[in-house]
Design a protein around this motif. Structure first.
Motif, short mmCIF file in Angstrom:
data_model
loop_
_atom_site.label_atom_id
_atom_site.label_comp_id
_atom_site.label_asym_id
_atom_site.label_seq_id
_atom_site.Cartn_x
_atom_site.Cartn_y
_atom_site.Cartn_z
N UNK A 1 -25.63 25.55 2.14
CA UNK A 1 -25.05 24.79 3.26
C UNK A 1 -26.04 23.74 3.78
N UNK A 2 -27.32 24.05 3.74
CA UNK A 2 -28.33 23.10 4.22
C UNK A 2 -28.55 21.94 3.27
N UNK A 3 -28.35 22.17 1.98
CA UNK A 3 -28.54 21.10 1.00
C UNK A 3 -27.45 20.04 1.07
N UNK A 4 -26.23 20.43 1.47
CA UNK A 4 -25.09 19.50 1.44
C UNK A 4 -25.36 18.22 2.25
N UNK A 5 -25.72 18.31 3.54
CA UNK A 5 -25.96 17.05 4.27
C UNK A 5 -27.15 16.27 3.77
N UNK A 6 -28.19 16.98 3.33
CA UNK A 6 -29.39 16.30 2.81
C UNK A 6 -29.04 15.50 1.56
N UNK A 7 -28.32 16.12 0.64
CA UNK A 7 -27.95 15.45 -0.61
C UNK A 7 -27.00 14.28 -0.35
N UNK B 1 -30.13 6.11 -1.01
CA UNK B 1 -30.74 5.65 -2.26
C UNK B 1 -29.81 4.71 -3.01
N UNK B 2 -28.53 5.07 -3.09
CA UNK B 2 -27.57 4.22 -3.79
C UNK B 2 -27.45 2.85 -3.12
N UNK B 3 -27.47 2.81 -1.79
CA UNK B 3 -27.39 1.54 -1.08
C UNK B 3 -28.63 0.69 -1.34
N UNK B 4 -29.80 1.32 -1.42
CA UNK B 4 -31.02 0.56 -1.68
C UNK B 4 -31.01 0.00 -3.11
N UNK B 5 -30.43 0.74 -4.05
CA UNK B 5 -30.31 0.23 -5.42
C UNK B 5 -29.29 -0.91 -5.51
N UNK B 6 -28.30 -0.88 -4.64
CA UNK B 6 -27.26 -1.91 -4.65
C UNK B 6 -27.80 -3.23 -4.11
N UNK B 7 -28.77 -3.16 -3.20
CA UNK B 7 -29.39 -4.38 -2.69
C UNK B 7 -28.67 -4.97 -1.50
N UNK B 8 -29.04 -6.19 -1.11
CA UNK B 8 -28.50 -6.80 0.11
C UNK B 8 -27.02 -7.16 0.03
N UNK C 1 -23.70 11.61 -8.53
CA UNK C 1 -24.45 12.87 -8.58
C UNK C 1 -24.50 13.57 -7.24
N UNK C 2 -24.67 12.78 -6.17
CA UNK C 2 -24.71 13.36 -4.82
C UNK C 2 -23.37 13.98 -4.45
N UNK C 3 -22.27 13.30 -4.75
CA UNK C 3 -20.94 13.84 -4.45
C UNK C 3 -20.67 15.12 -5.23
N UNK C 4 -21.07 15.13 -6.50
CA UNK C 4 -20.90 16.35 -7.31
C UNK C 4 -21.70 17.50 -6.71
N UNK C 5 -22.95 17.23 -6.33
CA UNK C 5 -23.81 18.28 -5.77
C UNK C 5 -23.27 18.79 -4.43
N UNK D 1 -21.03 13.03 7.66
CA UNK D 1 -22.24 13.74 8.05
C UNK D 1 -21.90 14.97 8.88
N UNK D 2 -21.01 14.81 9.85
CA UNK D 2 -20.58 15.95 10.68
C UNK D 2 -19.93 17.02 9.81
#
Length: 199
Positions: free
Chosen positions: A12-18, A25-32, A57-61, A175-176
């Motif tokens: 349960x704790x990993x879900x929000x973190x992931x 991370x995906x947004x930073x890879x996508x750029x401005x 990967x995050x959604x799967x996890x 997030x909630x």
């Protein structure tokens, strides 16, 4: 008997973190070219997106985390556990059928809507009427959590309709929804020596 095994705290704790790490991370890879305030998380997982592999990967996890949490959360009512598991399955399916690089996708949108609904309703469905129930499984906190999530989903739909801050609204709601299972598990572990539930 333990209300929940201790490993459920991890799932349960990993879900929000992931989830949050995935969209950051995906947004930073996508750029401005990507605007997290107005664009949805699904855009990050779309075909051709630079960080699609991270968001997928995050959604799967996250989906697997919800499934594991639902399996181990014996203190919750069965209907709530099924709804949480259904939300986990929806997250996995959303990852498997990402939207196209431009335009919408009825399949993706429909599965995402089902997942939103199940994850919003599961707190209310998981509630226990007994006064001996852990705090987060009592009717008032459970109904309050569902109400907050339903209002958040309505806010997201409004922002989508008016082409406003849909990205902000979606991130707040998801997030909630990803944090609440952790809250429930934590409250169960605080009462770990309670009688076993009937289901």
């Amino acid at each position: 008997m333990l209300l929940v095994p201790r490993w459920v705290l991890f799932s349960s704790g990993c879900a929000p973190v992931l989830l949050i790490a995935g969209w950051v991370i995906a947004a930073s890879l996508e750029g401005p070219g990507y605007d997290p305030a107005t664009q949805t998380i699904s855009v990050l997982a779309a075909y051709g997106a630079s960080g699609s592999w991270v968001m997928t990967g995050a959604l799967l996890a996250v989906g697997v985390c919800h499934l594991l949490t639902a399996w181990g959360l014996r203190a919750a009512a069965a209907a709530g556990r099924l709804a949480l598991a259904g939300g986990g399955v929806a997250a996995v399916v959303v990852a498997v059928i990402p939207p196209p690089s431009s335009g919408g996708s009825l399949r993706h949108g429909s599965v995402a809507a089902v997942g939103f609904a199940l994850l919003a309703l599961w707190p209310m469905l998981a509630a226990r009427g007994s006064g001996a129930a852990p705090w987060a499984l009592r009717p008032v906190p459970s109904l309050a959590a569902t109400a907050v999530m339903v209002l958040g989903a309505a806010w997201f739909l409004l922002e989508m309709h008016r082409q406003g801050a849909a990205g902000v609204a979606e991130r707040v709601v998801t997030a909630v929804q990803s944090v609440w299972p952790f809250v429930v598990v934590t409250s169960c572990l605080r009462r770990r020596r309670s009688p076993a539930p009937s289901c």
